[in-house]
Structures are given as C-alpha cells and as structure tokens.
Design a protein around this motif. Structure first.
Motif, PDB file in Angstrom:
ATOM      1  N   LEU A  15      29.639  45.695  81.252  1.00 25.33           N
ATOM      2  CA  LEU A  15      30.554  46.324  82.118  1.00 25.33           C
ATOM      3  C   LEU A  15      30.179  46.356  83.453  1.00 25.33           C
ATOM      4  CD1 LEU A  15      31.701  49.708  79.930  1.00 25.33           C
ATOM      5  CD2 LEU A  15      32.870  47.827  80.766  1.00 25.33           C
ATOM      6  N   MET A  16      28.917  46.552  82.903  1.00 26.52           N
ATOM      7  CA  MET A  16      27.667  46.849  84.401  1.00 26.52           C
ATOM      8  C   MET A  16      28.228  45.096  85.425  1.00 26.52           C
ATOM      9  SD  MET A  16      24.759  48.619  84.196  1.00 26.52           S
ATOM     10  CE  MET A  16      23.897  48.238  85.593  1.00 26.52           C
ATOM     11  N   ALA A  17      28.295  44.023  84.127  1.00 25.23           N
ATOM     12  CA  ALA A  17      27.663  42.625  84.179  1.00 25.23           C
ATOM     13  C   ALA A  17      29.555  42.560  85.053  1.00 25.23           C
ATOM     14  CB  ALA A  17      27.904  42.088  83.481  1.00 25.23           C
ATOM     15  N   SER A  18      30.165  43.272  84.494  1.00 28.35           N
ATOM     16  CA  SER A  18      31.870  42.208  85.180  1.00 28.35           C
ATOM     17  C   SER A  18      31.982  43.533  86.067  1.00 28.35           C
ATOM     18  CB  SER A  18      33.425  42.621  84.225  1.00 28.35           C
ATOM     19  OG  SER A  18      32.500  42.281  83.072  1.00 28.35           O
ATOM     20  N   HIS A  19      31.098  44.380  86.920  1.00 25.04           N
ATOM     21  CA  HIS A  19      31.022  45.322  87.751  1.00 25.04           C
ATOM     22  C   HIS A  19      32.263  46.730  87.831  1.00 25.04           C
ATOM     23  CE1 HIS A  19      28.984  42.451  90.860  1.00 25.04           C
ATOM     24  NE2 HIS A  19      29.870  41.472  90.001  1.00 25.04           N
ATOM     25  N   ALA A  59      31.605  52.661  77.279  1.00 25.97           N
ATOM     26  CA  ALA A  59      31.636  51.042  76.419  1.00 25.97           C
ATOM     27  C   ALA A  59      31.355  52.011  74.484  1.00 25.97           C
ATOM     28  CB  ALA A  59      29.743  51.036  76.760  1.00 25.97           C
ATOM     29  N   LEU A  60      31.923  53.150  74.833  1.00 26.80           N
ATOM     30  CA  LEU A  60      31.664  53.698  73.137  1.00 26.80           C
ATOM     31  C   LEU A  60      32.881  53.597  72.924  1.00 26.80           C
ATOM     32  CD1 LEU A  60      29.521  56.945  72.746  1.00 26.80           C
ATOM     33  CD2 LEU A  60      28.517  55.014  72.120  1.00 26.80           C
ATOM     34  N   VAL A  61      34.261  53.626  73.788  1.00 24.15           N
ATOM     35  CA  VAL A  61      35.297  53.826  72.973  1.00 24.15           C
ATOM     36  C   VAL A  61      35.640  52.582  73.172  1.00 24.15           C
ATOM     37  CG1 VAL A  61      37.952  54.131  74.204  1.00 24.15           C
ATOM     38  CG2 VAL A  61      36.115  55.860  74.588  1.00 24.15           C
ATOM     39  N   VAL A  62      35.364  51.005  73.652  1.00 25.42           N
ATOM     40  CA  VAL A  62      35.270  49.894  73.729  1.00 25.42           C
ATOM     41  C   VAL A  62      34.827  49.561  72.758  1.00 25.42           C
ATOM     42  CG1 VAL A  62      34.528  47.485  74.043  1.00 25.42           C
ATOM     43  CG2 VAL A  62      35.818  49.414  76.125  1.00 25.42           C
ATOM     44  N   MET A  63      33.768  50.099  72.156  1.00 26.31           N
ATOM     45  CA  MET A  63      33.210  49.369  70.774  1.00 26.31           C
ATOM     46  C   MET A  63      33.601  49.884  69.398  1.00 26.31           C
ATOM     47  SD  MET A  63      28.521  50.636  69.736  1.00 26.31           S
ATOM     48  CE  MET A  63      29.308  52.548  69.143  1.00 26.31           C
ATOM     49  N   VAL A  64      34.068  51.361  69.344  1.00 23.10           N
ATOM     50  CA  VAL A  64      34.995  52.170  68.728  1.00 23.10           C
ATOM     51  C   VAL A  64      36.342  51.191  68.468  1.00 23.10           C
ATOM     52  CG1 VAL A  64      36.042  53.993  68.105  1.00 23.10           C
ATOM     53  CG2 VAL A  64      33.763  54.321  69.070  1.00 23.10           C
ATOM     54  N   MET A  65      36.969  51.026  69.485  1.00 16.47           N
ATOM     55  CA  MET A  65      37.957  50.227  69.324  1.00 16.47           C
ATOM     56  C   MET A  65      38.022  48.926  68.243  1.00 16.47           C
ATOM     57  SD  MET A  65      40.883  51.810  72.209  1.00 16.47           S
ATOM     58  CE  MET A  65      41.996  50.424  71.100  1.00 16.47           C
ATOM     59  N   LEU A  85      42.418  44.683  72.237  1.00 16.52           N
ATOM     60  CA  LEU A  85      41.884  46.315  72.413  1.00 16.52           C
ATOM     61  C   LEU A  85      40.731  46.308  73.238  1.00 16.52           C
ATOM     62  CD1 LEU A  85      40.825  46.385  68.098  1.00 16.52           C
ATOM     63  CD2 LEU A  85      43.414  47.150  69.579  1.00 16.52           C
ATOM     64  N   ALA A  86      39.653  45.399  73.650  1.00 12.14           N
ATOM     65  CA  ALA A  86      39.131  45.895  74.791  1.00 12.14           C
ATOM     66  C   ALA A  86      40.217  46.099  75.871  1.00 12.14           C
ATOM     67  CB  ALA A  86      38.251  44.274  75.290  1.00 12.14           C
ATOM     68  N   VAL A  87      40.905  45.496  76.210  1.00  8.81           N
ATOM     69  CA  VAL A  87      41.722  46.066  77.262  1.00  8.81           C
ATOM     70  C   VAL A  87      42.603  47.375  77.428  1.00  8.81           C
ATOM     71  CG1 VAL A  87      43.909  45.407  78.751  1.00  8.81           C
ATOM     72  CG2 VAL A  87      42.298  43.409  77.898  1.00  8.81           C
ATOM     73  N   MET A  88      43.021  47.706  76.030  1.00 12.30           N
ATOM     74  CA  MET A  88      43.466  48.849  75.786  1.00 12.30           C
ATOM     75  C   MET A  88      42.360  49.939  75.950  1.00 12.30           C
ATOM     76  SD  MET A  88      46.667  48.722  75.642  1.00 12.30           S
ATOM     77  CE  MET A  88      46.610  50.402  74.826  1.00 12.30           C
ATOM     78  N   ALA A  89      41.446  49.976  75.304  1.00  6.91           N
ATOM     79  CA  ALA A  89      40.346  50.927  75.260  1.00  6.91           C
ATOM     80  C   ALA A  89      39.810  51.329  76.929  1.00  6.91           C
ATOM     81  CB  ALA A  89      38.471  50.694  74.945  1.00  6.91           C
TER      82      ALA A  89
END
Length: 339
Positions: free
Chosen positions: A239-243, A251-257, A277-281
């Motif tokens: 997420l940081m690398a993507s600014h 990050a937890l929401v992305v990981m879980v979804m 799923l990453a976009v939705m998270a």
C-alpha cells in the motif's frame, strides 16, 4: 474406468468454471478504467518499498514451512529445510496448475521422499488450512471492533469460525480414535471395501496427531499466526509502495478478503479474483479506481513472483525433475482432491 471418467469430467468442469469466473472478475475490475492513469499509477510505484514487501512476504512463507513442520512431527523426522522446500513447491504449482493441484503434489513428493503415508501428509495440509481459516476469522472479528462490517459479513465470519472450531474438535476426536486393522479374511467385496476404508482412515488419522499434542498444536498455531502477520505487513508495505496512506486495518481487510475469497473458483494463480477482491477491500476508503486497480496488480504480481521464484529454487535444490512432478500431477488429477 467409469469412476475415472466422472472424476475427469468433474475436474474439467471446475477448470472451465474457474476460467469463466476469472474472466468475469477481470471484466469487472478493468471496465471503465482510464488506462493512461492506471499506467501512471503503476509507474509511480516505489520499487525499493516493493522489494522490502517481497522480502517480508518471503518471511511469511518461511513461517508457513515451520508451521507445516510442526504438523508433520508426529509422522517422522522432517527437517525445516524439507518442510519449507516442499511447501513452497506446492505453493508454486498452485499458481501454475489448475484446481490447486500443488497441495496434493507436495504431499505426494514429500511422502515419497520420506516414505510416509500420502493420506497422512494430506491430513496435515487439511490441518494447516483449518488453522488459516480460524486465524483469518479471528482477525476479521478484530476488524469488526475497529470498523463497521456489514451484518451479512458478520454472520458469515461467525459461521466460518464456529464450523472451523467444530471441524478441529472432530479431527481431534478422529486422531484419537482407534482404527483397528482386523484381518478378517477379506473374501467378500464388502469386507475388502471395509478393509480399504479402515486402512485409509488409520493413515489419515496419523496425520492429525498434531492436534492431540498441546505443544505441537500451539507451535503450529504460533507459526501460522506469524505467517499471517508477515503477510499483513507485506500488504501494508505494498500500500505504501502504491502511495496509499491508509490505516493498518486496510491491509488486514485486503488480506482477509483476498484469502477467504480463495474459495471462489478461478484460473491458476487466482487471476481476476485477487484483483477484484483487492479493489473491493479498498472501497471503504474511497481510493481512486485506477490507483486501487494498480495496487491489485502489484499485490498479485508480488505474491505470485515470490512463490514461483522460491518454489523454482526449492525444486532445483531438491533435484526434483519434471517427470516426477508430472507423475504427481497425474496422481492429483486422478486421485483424491486436496483442500
């Protein structure tokens, strides 16, 4: 012969269903995307931070190898190097082959090398996956306290947690059950079938013995939790690398979804499903669509590249030829399915 044809038909159906799901999710992700802005978002990715994220993700795979080694301990001596190598070979093949065949293949390869029962090794992978479900469900309950979660999602998560606990209890009972091996003149077809079922049940229950030991179960749970913590940290770095300056819970929401969504049929590597799923998270934080899609591409690319590179190195280190892999792949497609 008829049974093998039915299995092949079912495998082909799952494969085509997965391909269709991946195509559908790719359309949903990339429709209405402004391609120039997406390219700009990808060009602006901080490569130094991304490399750090890849290194942290590799540490999560080391923790998963230690977790598997803890579960394999009752079956016999398996070194950390062997558990790590064969686990990563399986993860690599999951990204390259359909139907998550890497799980069965790593079980077959390790069982062959260490002269272990294949069904017992598969049982340890079942336990590994159950630990994943329990930990992800617990982390999601933590997220429920930190941020609003839709009621339907709450019910689904609580159901998954309850079912996971019940399955663990059932496996604990199965591991302690005595599977007698009575040699009662297997003259009839019924007795032969009963003998086969009893033999499989006994060897499968051998692989569940880790849940009977508090020390081994605790060690496996600790390493599994650490693995997911490293995964969460790597996602936060991506997420940081993507600014994207978002809170840790993003990050937890992305990981879980993304990981609980792995039950959705997809093509090898979960192409399309991971991106969607990453976009939705990220939707609760109103992230620009092109930036969110760019992050999903980065997330998928890092996870796949790290597992494929590590798996390829482990395949070479273990001196496993493509012939052995093909043989195990055939066994996975014709034989039993893995979790």
């Amino acid at each position: 012969m008829r049974r093998e044809m039915e299995k092949a038909w079912w495998a082909n159906l799952r494969l085509w269903l997965g391909m269709a799901c991946s195509a559908l999710f790719l359309v949903l992700v990339f429709r209405n995307v402004r391609w120039v802005e997406l390219a700009a978002a990808l060009q602006n990715v901080n490569l130094a931070v991304l490399l750090l994220a890849a290194a942290v993700y590799a540490l999560s795979l080391l923790m998963r190898g230690l977790c598997w080694q803890s579960l394999l301990t009752p079956l016999g001596p398996v070194s950390t190097k062997e558990a790590f190598s064969y686990a990563n070979i399986g993860y690599m093949l999951n990204n390259l082959l359909p139907l998550r065949a890497g799980e069965v293949i790593r079980a077959a390869l390790l069982a062959e090398k260490k002269c272990l029962s294949k069904s017992a090794v598969v049982a340890t992978i079942v336990l590994e996956r159950l630990l994943d479900v329990l930990i992800l469900s617990a982390l999601t309950m933590l997220l429920m306290v930190a941020m609003p979660i839709p009621s339907i999602a709450k019910r689904s998560i609580l159901l998954a947690l309850v079912v996971g606990c019940l399955v663990i209890i059932g496996l604990w009972w199965a591991a302690g059950r005595g599977w007698s091996d009575r040699e009662e003149e297997p003259s009839s077809l019924y007795r032969r079938a009963l003998h086969l079922v009893t033999s499989f049940g006994r060897s499968f229950s051998d692989g569940l013995m880790a849940v009977r030991s508090a020390k081994q179960a605790a060690a496996a749970g600790f390493y599994s939790l650490m693995a997911w913590m490293f995964v969460g940290a790597s996602i936060y770095l991506m997420l940081m690398a993507s600014h994207l300056r978002l809170p840790w819970r993003a990050a937890l929401v992305v990981m879980v979804m993304v990981n609980l969504g792995s039950i959705i049929p997809s093509s090898p590597g979960s192409i399309g499903v991971v991106h969607f799923l990453a976009v939705m998270a990220l939707s609760p934080w109103m992230v620009d669509r092109e930036v969110a899609v760019g992050f999903s591409i980065v997330l998928h690319a890092v996870s796949v590249l790290v597992t494929v590179v590590l798996g390829g190195v482990c395949l070479w280190k273990e001196k496993i030829g493509i012939v052995r892999v093909n043989k195990s792949t055939l066994q996975a497609s014709v034989g039993s399915t893995a979790p």
